[in-house]
Design a protein around this motif. Sequence first.
Motif, PDB file in Angstrom:
ATOM      1  N   ARG A   1      16.903   6.852  52.131  1.00  0.00           N
ATOM      2  CA  ARG A   1      15.687   7.666  52.178  1.00  0.00           C
ATOM      3  C   ARG A   1      14.693   7.243  51.102  1.00  0.00           C
ATOM      4  O   ARG A   1      13.752   7.962  50.803  1.00  0.00           O
ATOM      5  CB  ARG A   1      16.065   9.146  51.974  1.00  0.00           C
TER       6      ARG A   1
ATOM      7  N   GLN B   1      11.585   4.377  53.915  1.00  0.00           N
ATOM      8  CA  GLN B   1      10.670   5.389  54.438  1.00  0.00           C
ATOM      9  C   GLN B   1       9.457   4.725  55.065  1.00  0.00           C
ATOM     10  O   GLN B   1       8.981   5.141  56.113  1.00  0.00           O
ATOM     11  CB  GLN B   1      10.227   6.349  53.322  1.00  0.00           C
TER      12      GLN B   1
ATOM     13  N   ALA C   1      11.987   8.116  58.188  1.00  0.00           N
ATOM     14  CA  ALA C   1      11.956   9.550  58.517  1.00  0.00           C
ATOM     15  C   ALA C   1      12.315   9.754  59.988  1.00  0.00           C
ATOM     16  O   ALA C   1      13.105  10.641  60.337  1.00  0.00           O
ATOM     17  CB  ALA C   1      10.577  10.127  58.217  1.00  0.00           C
TER      18      ALA C   1
ATOM     19  N   ALA D   1      15.963   9.178  60.432  1.00  0.00           N
ATOM     20  CA  ALA D   1      16.758  10.296  59.909  1.00  0.00           C
ATOM     21  C   ALA D   1      16.813  11.431  60.937  1.00  0.00           C
ATOM     22  O   ALA D   1      17.889  11.986  61.206  1.00  0.00           O
ATOM     23  CB  ALA D   1      16.163  10.794  58.595  1.00  0.00           C
TER      24      ALA D   1
ATOM     25  N   GLN E   1      22.302  11.344  52.858  1.00  0.00           N
ATOM     26  CA  GLN E   1      21.133  10.564  52.492  1.00  0.00           C
ATOM     27  C   GLN E   1      21.392   9.920  51.135  1.00  0.00           C
ATOM     28  O   GLN E   1      22.008  10.531  50.266  1.00  0.00           O
ATOM     29  CB  GLN E   1      19.871  11.423  52.471  1.00  0.00           C
TER      30      GLN E   1
END
Length: 164
Positions: free
Chosen positions: A88, A93, A98, A101, A125
């Motif tokens: 993360r 990112q 995101a 995830a 994470q």
Amino acid sequence: MTAQTEKRFKPWDDETAQQIAADNRDRPGALMPILTELLEDFGYINPEFVPHLADLLNLSRAEVHGVISFYHDFRTTPPGETVVKLCRAEACQAMGGAKLAEHAKQMLGVDFHGTTADGRYSLEQVFCLGNCACAPAVMLGETLYGRVTPERFDTVLKKHKGAA
Ligand code: FES
């Protein structure tokens, strides 16, 4: 990609845990090495062990709980057979971390720190897997994957399930 080797944790055992604590109690900042070793052996810190640890190190229970809850790695429930670690941190990112995830949570049906109902997977994470050039990165057990799109995540997971 590295060879698929999965770490198997031992079931929690008070006697071994007490031995780990006793062996490390005189080290400077003994709490961290003890918690780390417990995690390496059992994959989690049994909350029922906190009072013993606090007494042994002459700390309050709140201090021990505070350290355990501060660090993401110090889980307090047994992990699934395989831990899925999603990076993360920034580079991942920026490359769709995101979205990945959200997809992983949906696919596994758990939130971060959760374990699937069948006990096979835990989702965690992490903040950088050292694979930033191939972001977004995921670790499944001991195997590191790069450039993991949601589609690739499904493929990797399916293959892993099939290999079990
Ligand atoms: S930021 Fe994800 S592997 Fe480094």
